[in-house]
Design an enzyme around this catalytic site. Structure first.
Site, mmCIF file in Angstrom:
data_model
loop_
_atom_site.group_PDB
_atom_site.id
_atom_site.type_symbol
_atom_site.label_atom_id
_atom_site.label_comp_id
_atom_site.label_asym_id
_atom_site.label_seq_id
_atom_site.Cartn_x
_atom_site.Cartn_y
_atom_site.Cartn_z
ATOM 1 C CB CYS A 180 -11.737 -15.956 11.295
ATOM 2 S SG CYS A 180 -11.121 -16.351 12.945
ATOM 3 C CG ASP A 187 -9.917 -13.267 7.919
ATOM 4 O OD1 ASP A 187 -10.078 -12.259 8.634
ATOM 5 O OD2 ASP A 187 -9.868 -14.420 8.376
#
Length: 272
Positions: A180, A187
């Site tokens: 992110c 992620d």
């Protein structure tokens, strides 16, 4: 970018606050890819919200799961932390019906993304929520890699096709990790790639996907980058890229981009 989502609202955390939603222009990521004018793909960003609650008119809590579909041709994406805070702000709001909640969310998301947002609520014992399934196609994760890099390198796709062996196949990998750009959190995702054209060497494709490991970009931008890189180096006649990201904060984001097929059913993978 995303700064509004980092600001704690002045009022109660369960006070309906549509202004919490923050937009990010798609042009920022697409400009880095050289995309101007007509898009080389169509598609949607498919969101699933698993922590959605509000009050009925007498104050009884209601719960549901939400499915939000944002068209890829909308001018903006929605910053995920801001969406989480916005959904939390519904916790203390009273609505006459689930339809009133659905229409409120649809209007708010549409205002921020700049296009009509499709919103579905699955509130009757969660009937209709995304079914579970497995990735389609052949898994490439067993391919051998030589000294993989974790810094994004699209040149790994250079000279990666056999033009004498056309193919039509769907490949997938569970090894995708991106980061992110707002929080730095990892992620994790399964990515599925369907193409028709010169056969792509699977080891080269896997090495390219693994090179995203230290890369910081929003989910939607990562999928569009994959689409552009594969189209540039592999020259497929038809291409779809679809990533199913694991949920974080009760939300998962699943961008789909294609130049030949419509968005798929919203099937939640087992790891999600």
């Amino acid at each position: 970018m995303g700064t509004g989502a980092d600001t704690i609202m002045a009022g109660r955390p369960d006070e309906y606050s549509p202004d919490l939603l923050q937009s990010i222009p798609r042009s920022e990521g697409r400009g880095r890819l050289g995309i101007t004018g007509m898009l080389p793909f169509a598609g949607e960003d498919i969101w699933n919200a698993y922590e959605l609650s509000w009050l009925d008119t007498v104050g009884k809590p209601m719960v549901a799961t939400g499915e939000f579909r944002i068209p890829a041709n909308s001018p903006n994406i929605i910053e995920s932390k801001s969406l989480k805070l916005y959904l939390n702000s519904l916790n203390g709001a009273r609505y006459e019906s689930p339809e009133a909640v659905r229409s409120t969310i649809a209007a708010d998301l549409g205002r921020v993304c700049g296009a009509e947002a499709l919103v579905r609520l699955h509130a009757s014992e969660f009937a209709g929520m995304p079914a579970q399934g497995e990735p389609v196609g052949h898994c490439i994760d067993t391919e051998e890699l030589e000294e993989p890099t974790y810094d994004l390198d699209p040149e790994l796709l250079n000279d990666s096709v056999d033009s004498q062996s056309p193919d039509a196949e769907t490949l997938h990998s569970n090894l995708l990790k991106t980061n992110c750009p707002v929080t730095g959190q990892p992620d994790w995702a399964t990515v599925m790639i369907r193409y028709r054209g010169p056969r792509i060497r699977r080891a080269a494709l896997l090495a390219y996907l693994v090179s995203y490991r230290n890369h910081a970009e929003f989910h939607e931008q990562c999928v569009e980058r994959m689409f552009v890189d594969i189209e540039r180096f592999c020259r497929p006649l038809a291409l779809s890229v679809y990533a199913r990201y694991l949920r974080r904060g009760g939300l998962d984001i699943n961008p789909f981009r294609s130049n030949f097929e419509t968005p798929p059913p919203n099937v939640r993978l087992l790891r999600q």
